[in-house]
Write a protein that holds these residues in place. Structure first.
Motif, PDB file in Angstrom:
ATOM      1  N   CYS A 273       0.855  -1.181   0.000  1.00 30.81           N
ATOM      2  CA  CYS A 273       0.000   0.000   0.000  1.00 30.81           C
ATOM      3  C   CYS A 273       0.895   1.236   0.000  1.00 30.81           C
ATOM      4  O   CYS A 273       1.855   1.304   0.777  1.00 30.81           O
ATOM      5  N   PHE A 274       0.592   2.213  -0.870  1.00 31.06           N
ATOM      6  CA  PHE A 274       1.458   3.376  -1.014  1.00 31.06           C
ATOM      7  C   PHE A 274       0.658   4.659  -1.159  1.00 31.06           C
ATOM      8  O   PHE A 274      -0.252   4.749  -1.976  1.00 31.06           O
ATOM      9  N   ALA A 312       4.268  -2.304   3.726  1.00 28.41           N
ATOM     10  CA  ALA A 312       4.797  -3.504   3.083  1.00 28.41           C
ATOM     11  C   ALA A 312       3.728  -4.536   2.779  1.00 28.41           C
ATOM     12  O   ALA A 312       3.797  -5.242   1.774  1.00 28.41           O
ATOM     13  N   ILE A 313       2.735  -4.655   3.641  1.00 28.51           N
ATOM     14  CA  ILE A 313       1.748  -5.732   3.526  1.00 28.51           C
ATOM     15  C   ILE A 313       0.339  -5.150   3.565  1.00 28.51           C
ATOM     16  O   ILE A 313      -0.106  -4.641   4.608  1.00 28.51           O
ATOM     17  N   ALA A 314      -0.353  -5.205   2.435  1.00 27.61           N
ATOM     18  CA  ALA A 314      -1.751  -4.763   2.367  1.00 27.61           C
ATOM     19  C   ALA A 314      -2.583  -5.908   1.775  1.00 27.61           C
ATOM     20  O   ALA A 314      -3.084  -6.765   2.496  1.00 27.61           O
ATOM     21  N   GLY A 315      -2.693  -5.949   0.441  1.00 29.72           N
ATOM     22  CA  GLY A 315      -3.401  -7.070  -0.181  1.00 29.72           C
ATOM     23  C   GLY A 315      -2.747  -8.405   0.117  1.00 29.72           C
ATOM     24  O   GLY A 315      -3.400  -9.456   0.141  1.00 29.72           O
ATOM     25  N   ALA A 316      -1.432  -8.382   0.360  1.00 31.95           N
ATOM     26  CA  ALA A 316      -0.729  -9.622   0.712  1.00 31.95           C
ATOM     27  C   ALA A 316      -1.267 -10.224   1.998  1.00 31.95           C
ATOM     28  O   ALA A 316      -1.161 -11.434   2.216  1.00 31.95           O
ATOM     29  N   GLU A 387      -9.097  -3.797   8.216  1.00 30.28           N
ATOM     30  CA  GLU A 387      -8.830  -2.585   8.987  1.00 30.28           C
ATOM     31  C   GLU A 387      -7.340  -2.287   9.074  1.00 30.28           C
ATOM     32  O   GLU A 387      -6.933  -1.122   9.133  1.00 30.28           O
ATOM     33  N   ALA A 388      -6.506  -3.322   9.060  1.00 33.83           N
ATOM     34  CA  ALA A 388      -5.059  -3.107   9.110  1.00 33.83           C
ATOM     35  C   ALA A 388      -4.590  -2.264   7.933  1.00 33.83           C
ATOM     36  O   ALA A 388      -3.694  -1.423   8.081  1.00 33.83           O
ATOM     37  N   CYS A 389      -5.174  -2.476   6.762  1.00 39.36           N
ATOM     38  CA  CYS A 389      -4.799  -1.680   5.580  1.00 39.36           C
ATOM     39  C   CYS A 389      -5.163  -0.211   5.800  1.00 39.36           C
ATOM     40  O   CYS A 389      -4.385   0.692   5.467  1.00 39.36           O
TER      41      CYS A 389
END
Length: 503
Positions: A273-274, A312-316, A387-389
């Motif tokens: 995510c950016f 570093a980790i979104a959709g992953a 929610e983490a994203c």
């Protein structure tokens, strides 16, 4: 007959070729996933030859699906997973080692050596970046230290380095038979080797890392009216199509979202995510854990810079829920599972699988699930994943508001996860600003198409690209302030629990 633009989207998990028309609409598309290689905990690799093979397959597949010859394309643009590092033999095209992916943490010891005594910000004034396993320079150093054949070839001027767009451009334009060895400024700015002001490789940093300058590609504008080369028959196009536009994936999304004015921002929800904010022609240094990077450059113009926050980790994380835990069979199922509960039940997931990126930059952190009770079930876990994203994006927005001294009043969003209405509503609630999804969600590939199209005059100027942008849906914040504060407080407490996991 040159009535379309082709865009290669060389992502972390797949390759895609998308054909766009003048309105920025998708005419044809093909996609193939590539293998994720995990030799050790924290190590992530790709097979560069598989990526090249799949590149040819998706080009052929997209053209065949719409019955279009290659000569119907006016130009090819490329966007790519950034920082991922390939070192190969310039005579044979054979990689000396698998591509070391941006997520890989194997260069931690090299980064510690570089920061020893001088600190993590040793090169930040020149490069806009902290010393981190994330960037390409330490990955090149690792290959030269651990692959004797690569070291020997580099000493004999037979080794080439490139990020993924550089690797594929080289092959598209001839490979060992005169292929163009170039990288655009947006990708070069992610190596930890380029000086942001001179837009050239920094000799002092190269000497410190002991990287031979001759193995590095020539740095070129993102939008180049002087094509780097033309496609050959082995590219599956069957015609000589100019290759003249390239952007790192997040900068491509910025261009695809038409964020051409200072203060405009976009957030991309993909494997990672950016958040990028256009700061104009002046690089803005960050004092709150963000990166200063090149957004794009058009030949003959000053570069446009950005502040960037990276997660570093979104959709992953959704993939992890699917592949590692088996709680869902397909990624879209997560929304229904998350909607089966009203909230996260007090559970938070902080996906620091390979450390925390902006604004924390903690390589010692590792992922946790916090706040578990017997009440929590798989619905709460699914909701905590989404929610983490949104919470990680909140961390970036808070840092960006401080650095840029502006308050974000809206957020343009794109990427695969923006189809998730529950996530987008929660993002608007937590940020307390409207979240806007464009009609064309494939903004990363669209940005690459725009770069190539501007280069050959397919689109006249940036104003024409702004006219293509159209809103699809807007989510307005609905959460009560007390609920927002409670959720944010819980998230920030959970983040601190990830620190110091690695000694």
């Amino acid at each position: 007959m040159n009535t379309y633009i082709g865009a290669l989207d060389l992502g972390t998990t797949s390759n895609r070729f998308i054909i766009f028309d003048r309105q920025g609409r998708i005419v044809g598309l093909d996609q193939i996933e590539h293998e994720q290689i995990f030799p050790q905990p924290g190590w992530v690799e790709h097979d560069p030859m598989e990526i090249w093979k799949n590149t040819r397959r998706v080009i052929r597949g997209a053209l065949e699906k719409v019955g279009m010859p290659g000569k119907a394309l006016a130009a090819i643009g490329i966007t790519n997973q950034r920082e991922t590092t390939v070192v190969w033999d310039k005579n044979s095209g054979r990689p000396f080692y698998n591509a070391i992916v941006w997520q890989c943490t194997r260069t931690d010891e090299i980064c510690r050596r570089l920061a020893d005594g001088a600190g993590q910000d040793r090169f930040r004034k020149k490069t806009g970046l902290p010393i981190s396993t994330y960037f390409s320079g330490p990955k090149i150093r690792w290959i030269l230290e651990h692959v004797s054949e690569a070291k020997s070839a580099a000493q004999k001027n037979d080794a080439l380095f490139g990020t993924i767009e550089s690797w594929i451009i080289w092959w598209l334009t001839g490979g060992p038979d005169g292929g163009a060895h170039v990288t655009d400024v947006s990708n070069a700015s992610r190596t930890l080797l380029m000086n942001l002001n001179s837009l050239d490789w920094d000799e002092e940093i190269l000497n410190t890392l002991d990287i031979p300058r001759q193995m590095l590609p020539r740095i070129v504008p993102s939008v180049d009216t002087e094509p780097w080369g033309f496609t050959l028959k082995n590219s599956s196009l069957g015609s000589a199509i100019p290759v003249c536009g390239a952007l790192g994936d997040q900068q491509a999304a910025l261009v695809g979202q038409a964020c051409f004015d200072i203060g405009e921002a976009k957030n991309t929800y993909g494997t990672r995510c950016f958040l990028l904010l256009n700061t104009g022609h002046t690089p803005v240094p960050s004092h709150h854990g963000l990166l200063t990077t090149v957004g794009y450059q058009i030949r003959g113009e000053e570069p446009v810079y950005c502040l960037e926050g990276s997660v570093a980790i979104a959709g992953a994380l959704v993939q992890w829920l699917r592949d590692n835990l088996g709680l869902i069979a397909t990624a879209p199922e997560i929304e229904d599972l998350a909607r089966s509960v009203e909230d996260n039940g007090g559970a938070y997931i902080v996906p620091a699988f390979s450390g925390l990126f902006a604004p924390y930059w903690r390589a010692d952190a590792r992922g946790i699930i916090a706040g578990l009770t017997r009440f929590v079930h798989k619905g709460h876990i699914a909701r905590a994943v989404l929610e983490a994203c949104a919470y990680q994006t909140l961390d970036l927005v808070e840092a960006m508001n401080k650095d840029a001294k502006i308050i974000l009043n809206k957020l343009k969003v794109d990427g695969g996860m923006v189809a998730n209405d529950l996530l987008m509503q929660f993002q608007a609630d937590i940020l307390d600003v409207p979240v806007i999804r464009p009609r064309v969600a494939e903004t990363t590939a669209l940005g690459a198409a725009y770069a190539a199209g501007l280069a050959v005059g397919y689109w006249a100027d940036r104003e024409a690209l702004k006219q293509n942008w159209a809103e699809d849906k807007t989510w307005q914040p609905q959460m009560r302030p007390a609920d927002r504060k409670r959720g944010i407080d819980g998230w920030k407490k959970a983040v601190t629990r990830t620190f110091d996991w690695l000694e």
